[in-house]
Scaffold this active site. Structure first.
Site, PDB file in Angstrom:
ATOM      1  N   LEU A  20      53.778  49.087  44.979  1.00 51.99           N
ATOM      2  CA  LEU A  20      53.863  50.187  44.262  1.00 51.99           C
ATOM      3  C   LEU A  20      55.355  50.378  43.933  1.00 51.99           C
ATOM      4  CD1 LEU A  20      52.090  52.270  42.598  1.00 51.99           C
ATOM      5  CD2 LEU A  20      52.400  53.649  44.628  1.00 51.99           C
ATOM      6  N   ASP A  21      55.586  50.114  42.525  1.00 49.28           N
ATOM      7  CA  ASP A  21      56.975  50.170  42.387  1.00 49.28           C
ATOM      8  C   ASP A  21      57.782  51.496  43.038  1.00 49.28           C
ATOM      9  OD1 ASP A  21      56.851  48.196  40.466  1.00 49.28           O
ATOM     10  OD2 ASP A  21      56.886  49.346  38.867  1.00 49.28           O
ATOM     11  N   PRO A  22      59.015  51.165  43.459  1.00 48.48           N
ATOM     12  CA  PRO A  22      59.977  52.356  43.935  1.00 48.48           C
ATOM     13  C   PRO A  22      59.729  53.626  43.314  1.00 48.48           C
ATOM     14  CG  PRO A  22      61.083  50.513  44.374  1.00 48.48           C
ATOM     15  CD  PRO A  22      59.941  49.952  43.318  1.00 48.48           C
ATOM     16  N   MET A  23      60.014  53.717  41.776  1.00 48.65           N
ATOM     17  CA  MET A  23      59.774  54.864  41.099  1.00 48.65           C
ATOM     18  C   MET A  23      58.545  55.467  41.095  1.00 48.65           C
ATOM     19  SD  MET A  23      59.730  54.062  37.046  1.00 48.65           S
ATOM     20  CE  MET A  23      59.045  55.525  36.724  1.00 48.65           C
ATOM     21  N   ALA A  24      57.505  54.796  41.488  1.00 51.87           N
ATOM     22  CA  ALA A  24      56.086  55.248  41.242  1.00 51.87           C
ATOM     23  C   ALA A  24      55.691  55.924  42.572  1.00 51.87           C
ATOM     24  CB  ALA A  24      55.077  54.207  41.113  1.00 51.87           C
TER      25      ALA A  24
END
Length: 328
Positions: free
Chosen positions: A66-70
Site C-alpha cells: 500500500l503506497d506510503p501516502m495511503a
C-alpha cells in the site's frame, strides 16, 4: 589489603578494545494473519517490520503493498500463512479517495510536483455523468510512479530520472464507483475494483475527461476480498496491548483461502497427502483448489483433478516440522 592491577604495556588510548558480541534475537514461531490499519506516511515494509517486532515473529510477509501516502487495510501474514499471501494479491479491493480538480502532478498524487494548473468549472451533475463512463471494464495505462518493472528496473526509478517509457494499457474492472462528497474543486469517491487498478490513474483520467486535470489527494483502502478495515488494528493499539494478548488478534492461516471448498481427510489420508502423494477418493469436487483438513486441522491447499484425484498443492508445516523450519 588491596590488590593493584598493573596496566599492560598495550593499555592506553590506542589499546585494542574487546570486540562487542551482538546478541542474536530469538524469534517466536507465529502463524496467522494480522489485519493492520496502516497509517498514512508509513511504507508497507516499515509497517510489516513494526508489527513483526511487536509479535516477535520469526517469519512475516504482506499480501501486497500500500503506497506510503495511503492508509487503511494491510493484511500481514506470519509463519505458515505467508504461503497463501498470493491469494489476496488477486482479490478485489475497495478504496475511498479524495480527488483534487484543476491541478496535475507528475506522480498523479499529492506527493508529486505540480506540472499544470487549470480553471475548474464542474457541476455535480457533470461529474456524475463522467463517473458513469468509468464503471465496468475500462482500459488503464499504468502510471510511471509505480513498482511495475521494465527491463528489470521499476518504473518509478525511470520516473525519478526524468525518463518516461511506453506502457501498454491494461484492462481492469470498476465494479462500483460512488460519489461520496462533492465540493466544487474537490470530491470524494468510493471505488470497488479488480486487482491491478491504479486509483491515481483513475483520478487523472477523470480529470482529463472533465477537461481540467486532477490528482489524488488521499487514499484509504477499506476492503480486500472478504476482509474489512473495520476489523483491523492500528500499530498504536498493538503496541499498547500486553504482549501476551497480541496473538489473539491473529486470524488462522486458512482465513486467506476461505473462498475455496474443503475436503476432510482421515488421519491416514492426511499423512499420505503431507508426504506429497496424490490420493484417490470416492468423493470428489470440481477441478480446482480446495482446503484440506485432517484430524489435527488445516493442512493447506490441495487440487482436485479428474476421477477423484486429490493432489497436494501448497501445504503447511505442522508440529515438529514447523519448529524445524523456524530454526533452520
Amino acid at each position: 589489603m588491596s590488590t593493584v592491577t598493573t596496566p599492560s604495556p598495550e593499555a592506553g588510548p590506542k589499546a585494542k578494545r574487546p570486540k562487542q558480541v551482538q546478541r542474536k534475537i530469538v524469534r517466536r514461531i507465529v502463524d496467522g494473519v494480522l489485519l493492520l490499519d496502516k497509517p498514512r506516511g508509513l511504507s508497507s515494509n516499515h509497517a510489516l517490520q513494526a508489527a513483526r517486532r511487536l509479535l516477535n515473529a520469526a517469519k512475516a510477509g504482506h499480501t501486497g503493498t500500500l503506497d506510503p501516502m495511503a492508509s487503511g487495510l494491510l493484511p500481514l501474514t506470519f509463519g505458515e500463512a505467508t504461503k497463501f499471501s498470493q491469494m489476496l494479491l488477486d482479490a478485489d479491493k475497495t478504496y475511498e479517495a479524495v480527488v483534487q480538480l484543476g491541478v496535475e502532478t507528475d506522480s498523479g498524487d499529492a506527493e508529486g510536483k505540480v506540472t499544470a494548473r487549470h480553471p475548474v468549472s464542474v457541476s455535480e451533475a457533470r461529474l456524475a455523468t463522467v463517473l458513469s463512463a468509468f464503471r465496468g471494464d475500462i482500459e488503464q495505462v499504468p502510471p510511471m510512479y509505480s513498482a511495475l518493472k521494465r527491463d528489470g528496473k521499476a518504473l518509478y526509478e525511470y520516473a525519478r530520472e526524468g525518463v518516461e517509457v511506453e506502457r501498454a494499457a491494461r484492462r481492469v474492472t470498476i465494479h462500483a464507483l460512488e460519489l461520496l462528497e462533492f465540493g466544487g474543486e474537490r470530491f470524494a469517491i468510493r471505488v470497488a475494483c479488480s486487482k491491478g487498478t491504479y486509483i491515481r490513474t483513475l483520478a487523472m483520467d477523470i480529470g482529463a475527461a472533465l477537461g481540467c486535470g486532477a490528482h489524488l489527494c488521499s487514499l484509504r483502502r477499506t476492503r480486500i476480498g472478504s476482509f474489512d478495515v473495520a476489523d483491523a488494528v492500528t500499530l498504536e493499539r498493538l503496541e499498547a496491548m500486553p504482549a501476551t494478548e497480541r496473538d489473539a488478534l491473529l486470524a488462522p492461516a486458512d482465513a486467506l483461502v476461505r473462498e475455496f471448498g474443503e475436503v476432510v481427510l482421515t488421519a491416514e489420508q492426511a499423512t499420505w497427502l503431507m508426504q506429497g502423494r496424490t490420493l484417490r477418493l470416492e468423493q470428489h469436487g470440481a477441478p480446482g483448489p480446495v482446503r484440506a483438513y485432517g484430524p489435527q486441522g488445516f493442512l493447506g491447499l490441495a487440487q482436485w483433478g479428474g476421477d477423484g484425484a486429490l493432489a497436494p498443492r501448497r501445504l503447511i508445516a505442522t508440529g515438529t516440522d514447523a519448529a524445524a523450519n523456524a530454526s533452520a
